[in-house]
Design a protein around this motif. Structure first.
Motif, PDB file in Angstrom:
ATOM      1  N   ARG A 162       0.834  -1.208   0.000  1.00  0.00           N
ATOM      2  CA  ARG A 162       0.000   0.000   0.000  1.00  0.00           C
ATOM      3  C   ARG A 162       0.864   1.251   0.000  1.00  0.00           C
ATOM      4  NH1 ARG A 162      -5.389  -0.589   1.027  1.00  0.00           N
ATOM      5  NH2 ARG A 162      -6.090  -2.665   1.650  1.00  0.00           N
ATOM      6  N   GLN A 163       1.952   1.228   0.741  1.00  0.00           N
ATOM      7  CA  GLN A 163       2.834   2.380   0.791  1.00  0.00           C
ATOM      8  C   GLN A 163       3.501   2.652  -0.549  1.00  0.00           C
ATOM      9  OE1 GLN A 163       5.201   1.005   4.194  1.00  0.00           O
ATOM     10  NE2 GLN A 163       4.624   2.861   5.291  1.00  0.00           N
ATOM     11  N   LEU A 164       3.885   1.578  -1.253  1.00  0.00           N
ATOM     12  CA  LEU A 164       4.655   1.743  -2.481  1.00  0.00           C
ATOM     13  C   LEU A 164       3.805   2.028  -3.703  1.00  0.00           C
ATOM     14  CD1 LEU A 164       7.346  -1.058  -2.003  1.00  0.00           C
ATOM     15  CD2 LEU A 164       7.634   1.404  -1.735  1.00  0.00           C
ATOM     16  N   VAL A 165       2.651   1.363  -3.821  1.00  0.00           N
ATOM     17  CA  VAL A 165       1.872   1.515  -5.057  1.00  0.00           C
ATOM     18  C   VAL A 165       0.409   1.817  -4.806  1.00  0.00           C
ATOM     19  CG1 VAL A 165       3.382  -0.048  -6.333  1.00  0.00           C
ATOM     20  CG2 VAL A 165       1.370  -0.970  -5.217  1.00  0.00           C
ATOM     21  N   GLY A 166       0.032   2.029  -3.557  1.00  0.00           N
ATOM     22  CA  GLY A 166      -1.380   2.215  -3.270  1.00  0.00           C
ATOM     23  C   GLY A 166      -1.868   3.634  -3.318  1.00  0.00           C
ATOM     24  N   SER A 167      -0.972   4.592  -3.526  1.00  0.00           N
ATOM     25  CA  SER A 167      -1.382   5.992  -3.518  1.00  0.00           C
ATOM     26  C   SER A 167      -2.085   6.371  -4.805  1.00  0.00           C
ATOM     27  CB  SER A 167      -0.145   6.890  -3.334  1.00  0.00           C
ATOM     28  OG  SER A 167      -0.487   8.243  -3.472  1.00  0.00           O
ATOM     29  N   GLU A 168      -3.115   7.201  -4.681  1.00  0.00           N
ATOM     30  CA  GLU A 168      -3.820   7.685  -5.859  1.00  0.00           C
ATOM     31  C   GLU A 168      -2.969   8.699  -6.627  1.00  0.00           C
ATOM     32  OE1 GLU A 168      -6.580   6.736  -7.086  1.00  0.00           O
ATOM     33  OE2 GLU A 168      -7.234   5.381  -5.510  1.00  0.00           O
ATOM     34  N   GLU A 169      -2.158   9.447  -5.914  1.00  0.00           N
ATOM     35  CA  GLU A 169      -1.356  10.477  -6.557  1.00  0.00           C
ATOM     36  C   GLU A 169      -0.084   9.866  -7.107  1.00  0.00           C
ATOM     37  OE1 GLU A 169       0.874  14.698  -5.470  1.00  0.00           O
ATOM     38  OE2 GLU A 169      -0.268  13.600  -3.968  1.00  0.00           O
ATOM     39  N   ARG A 170       0.186  10.104  -8.366  1.00  0.00           N
ATOM     40  CA  ARG A 170       1.362   9.533  -9.001  1.00  0.00           C
ATOM     41  C   ARG A 170       2.355  10.636  -9.337  1.00  0.00           C
ATOM     42  NH1 ARG A 170       1.604   4.581  -7.770  1.00  0.00           N
ATOM     43  NH2 ARG A 170       2.922   4.153  -9.557  1.00  0.00           N
ATOM     44  N   VAL A 171       3.626  10.381  -9.122  1.00  0.00           N
ATOM     45  CA  VAL A 171       4.681  11.322  -9.459  1.00  0.00           C
ATOM     46  C   VAL A 171       5.667  10.598 -10.357  1.00  0.00           C
ATOM     47  CG1 VAL A 171       4.464  12.719  -7.381  1.00  0.00           C
ATOM     48  CG2 VAL A 171       5.898  10.685  -7.335  1.00  0.00           C
ATOM     49  N   PRO A 172       6.489  11.346 -11.127  1.00  0.00           N
ATOM     50  CA  PRO A 172       7.411  10.701 -12.061  1.00  0.00           C
ATOM     51  C   PRO A 172       8.363   9.716 -11.405  1.00  0.00           C
ATOM     52  CG  PRO A 172       7.238  13.043 -12.531  1.00  0.00           C
ATOM     53  CD  PRO A 172       6.515  12.801 -11.246  1.00  0.00           C
ATOM     54  N   LEU A 173       8.823  10.016 -10.179  1.00  0.00           N
ATOM     55  CA  LEU A 173       9.749   9.135  -9.477  1.00  0.00           C
ATOM     56  C   LEU A 173       9.309   9.003  -8.028  1.00  0.00           C
ATOM     57  CD1 LEU A 173      12.395   7.492  -9.413  1.00  0.00           C
ATOM     58  CD2 LEU A 173      13.584   9.617  -8.808  1.00  0.00           C
ATOM     59  N   ARG A 174       9.305   7.782  -7.536  1.00  0.00           N
ATOM     60  CA  ARG A 174       8.897   7.511  -6.154  1.00  0.00           C
ATOM     61  C   ARG A 174      10.052   6.809  -5.453  1.00  0.00           C
ATOM     62  NH1 ARG A 174       4.069   7.772  -3.715  1.00  0.00           N
ATOM     63  NH2 ARG A 174       3.534   6.367  -2.017  1.00  0.00           N
ATOM     64  N   ILE A 175      10.538   7.393  -4.364  1.00  0.00           N
ATOM     65  CA  ILE A 175      11.657   6.816  -3.621  1.00  0.00           C
ATOM     66  C   ILE A 175      11.148   6.273  -2.288  1.00  0.00           C
ATOM     67  CG2 ILE A 175      13.848   7.288  -2.468  1.00  0.00           C
ATOM     68  CD1 ILE A 175      14.490   9.330  -4.549  1.00  0.00           C
ATOM     69  N   ALA A 176      11.385   4.995  -2.063  1.00  0.00           N
ATOM     70  CA  ALA A 176      11.085   4.381  -0.778  1.00  0.00           C
ATOM     71  C   ALA A 176      12.359   4.427   0.064  1.00  0.00           C
ATOM     72  CB  ALA A 176      10.621   2.943  -0.959  1.00  0.00           C
ATOM     73  N   VAL A 177      12.293   5.099   1.204  1.00  0.00           N
ATOM     74  CA  VAL A 177      13.438   5.174   2.114  1.00  0.00           C
ATOM     75  C   VAL A 177      13.198   4.160   3.219  1.00  0.00           C
ATOM     76  CG1 VAL A 177      14.854   6.654   3.560  1.00  0.00           C
ATOM     77  CG2 VAL A 177      13.686   7.625   1.574  1.00  0.00           C
ATOM     78  N   MET A 178      14.058   3.169   3.289  1.00  0.00           N
ATOM     79  CA  MET A 178      13.857   2.044   4.204  1.00  0.00           C
ATOM     80  C   MET A 178      14.916   2.017   5.301  1.00  0.00           C
ATOM     81  SD  MET A 178      14.191  -2.034   3.330  1.00  0.00           S
ATOM     82  CE  MET A 178      12.901  -1.989   2.095  1.00  0.00           C
ATOM     83  N   SER A 179      14.486   1.838   6.532  1.00  0.00           N
ATOM     84  CA  SER A 179      15.423   1.563   7.614  1.00  0.00           C
ATOM     85  C   SER A 179      15.452   0.053   7.837  1.00  0.00           C
ATOM     86  CB  SER A 179      14.998   2.280   8.897  1.00  0.00           C
ATOM     87  OG  SER A 179      13.812   1.703   9.440  1.00  0.00           O
ATOM     88  N   PHE A 180      16.597  -0.449   8.286  1.00  0.00           N
ATOM     89  CA  PHE A 180      16.702  -1.892   8.533  1.00  0.00           C
ATOM     90  C   PHE A 180      17.818  -2.158   9.536  1.00  0.00           C
ATOM     91  CE2 PHE A 180      19.939  -1.195   5.364  1.00  0.00           C
ATOM     92  CZ  PHE A 180      20.937  -2.122   5.644  1.00  0.00           C
ATOM     93  N   GLY A 181      17.821  -3.361  10.086  1.00  0.00           N
ATOM     94  CA  GLY A 181      18.874  -3.786  10.995  1.00  0.00           C
ATOM     95  C   GLY A 181      19.807  -4.762  10.306  1.00  0.00           C
ATOM     96  N   PHE A 182      21.095  -4.475  10.343  1.00  0.00           N
ATOM     97  CA  PHE A 182      22.064  -5.355   9.697  1.00  0.00           C
ATOM     98  C   PHE A 182      22.021  -6.769  10.273  1.00  0.00           C
ATOM     99  CE2 PHE A 182      24.032  -1.439   8.163  1.00  0.00           C
ATOM    100  CZ  PHE A 182      24.478  -1.822   6.905  1.00  0.00           C
ATOM    101  N   LYS A 183      21.651  -6.895  11.546  1.00  0.00           N
ATOM    102  CA  LYS A 183      21.643  -8.235  12.152  1.00  0.00           C
ATOM    103  C   LYS A 183      20.524  -9.105  11.581  1.00  0.00           C
ATOM    104  CE  LYS A 183      18.920  -7.279  16.365  1.00  0.00           C
ATOM    105  NZ  LYS A 183      18.991  -7.283  17.845  1.00  0.00           N
ATOM    106  N   TYR A 184      19.582  -8.487  10.866  1.00  0.00           N
ATOM    107  CA  TYR A 184      18.509  -9.236  10.216  1.00  0.00           C
ATOM    108  C   TYR A 184      18.766  -9.434   8.723  1.00  0.00           C
ATOM    109  CZ  TYR A 184      16.087  -8.044  14.537  1.00  0.00           C
ATOM    110  OH  TYR A 184      15.743  -7.893  15.868  1.00  0.00           O
ATOM    111  N   GLY A 185      19.906  -8.964   8.236  1.00  0.00           N
ATOM    112  CA  GLY A 185      20.262  -9.159   6.834  1.00  0.00           C
ATOM    113  C   GLY A 185      19.964  -7.949   5.969  1.00  0.00           C
TER     114      GLY A 185
END
Length: 295
Positions: A162-185
């Motif tokens: 839903r976050q990545l493709v569920g928005s009604e508003e479309r823009v030329p470029l969409r950047i997903a900024v993700m946080s993660f833990g290295f201990k989980y890969g």
């Protein structure tokens, strides 16, 4: 997407494919719940007739259409590539979504439902996964949006879609900024990976440990550390020529990942700050905290 006379069809076209067991059906259900018109298990040869049929009947006007395609044989792979080329020749601009997961996750999922992998034949399940991964390697590398479903339950995957493709508003470029833990890969779907472990870890501060990078007290602590502001500025500077290139190449989705040890404090604070500062009229942003709450 496609012009016919003076009428412009404003519909969107997603082609969902990927590894067996990586969650294509779940992606389809989430899209359907979000208002997309979803066609499951569509033969690759039917991509163009499907789009033309919906447009001819007027159904395609303004519709958000998603087709789930299972590419599990050499013949189907060739048909799929030909189908995409024909779609583009007819004026459509499909976005290819590739669902993937680690080999370990795929094995665990097939074992949990006690089903063999469709390509394992008389061999091991892992043999089938390796065979399919090799066959889909080129398709994975050229997909517009890569979604790593490893370690995600159905609800987490739904939220991510839903976050990545569920928005009604479309823009030329969409950047997903993700946080993660290295201990989980490392995240499989990251295009760019940055390491925030050079900053002091709030985990070792008893007053900050219970909070996360989404809390102001932790965010202020992380961003006040030597090198933190310079890190953010350098990432933004790096993105400028890259986003210009993504625009020229017609790329729609990019995933930028920032990691720390557990994905709770530093990476979350950095991801939130980058998301706010990247967003513009030309770039849409969404923040995804992959491992927050996992500890």
């Amino acid at each position: 997407m496609h012009e016919q006379g003076d009428d412009r069809v404003t519909s969107e076209l997603l082609i969902v494919t990927g590894m067996s067991g990586a969650g294509r059906s779940t992606v389809a259900k989430v899209l359907e719940d979000a208002g997309w018109y979803v066609i499951d298990n569509l033969p690759p040869q039917m991509l163009v007739p499907m789009a033309e049929l919906l447009e001819r009947d007027g159904v395609g006007q303004g519709i958000r259409l998603a087709a789930v395609v299972d590419v599990r044989s050499r013949a189907f792979f060739t048909d799929f590539r030909d189908g995409l080329d024909r779609l583009r020749d007819h004026g459509y601009s499909p976005t290819v979504v590739f669902a993937d997961a680690t080999d370990e996750s795929l094995v665990r999922r097939f074992e949990s439902v006690r089903r063999p992998h469709p390509l394992q034949g008389e061999g091991r399940m892992l043999d089938g996964i390796i065979r399919e991964r090799e066959m889909l390697r080129d398709l994975r590398s050229t997909a517009d949006l890569l979604i790593d479903t490893s370690g995600l339950n159905v609800h987490q995957l739904s939220a991510k879609i839903r976050q990545l493709v569920g928005s009604e508003e479309r823009v030329p470029l969409r950047i997903a900024v993700m946080s993660f833990g290295f201990k989980y890969g490392l995240p499989l779907d990251a295009d760019l990976v940055f390491d925030a472990r050079f900053l002091p870890n709030p985990y070792w501060n008893p007053e900050l440990r219970p909070y996360t990078g989404q809390d102001q007290v932790v965010s202020d602590f992380v961003l006040a550390q030597p090198g933190a502001e310079e890190f953010v500025e350098r990432v933004l500077d790096l993105l400028k020529p890259m986003t210009a290139g993504y625009h020229r190449e017609g790329r729609s989705y990019v995933t930028l990942a920032v990691g720390c040890t557990g994905g709770k404090h530093r990476s979350v604070a950095m991801a939130e700050e980058l998301t706010k500062r990247i967003a513009s009229s030309e770039i849409g942003t969404v923040v995804v905290h992959r491992d927050l709450g996992r500890e």
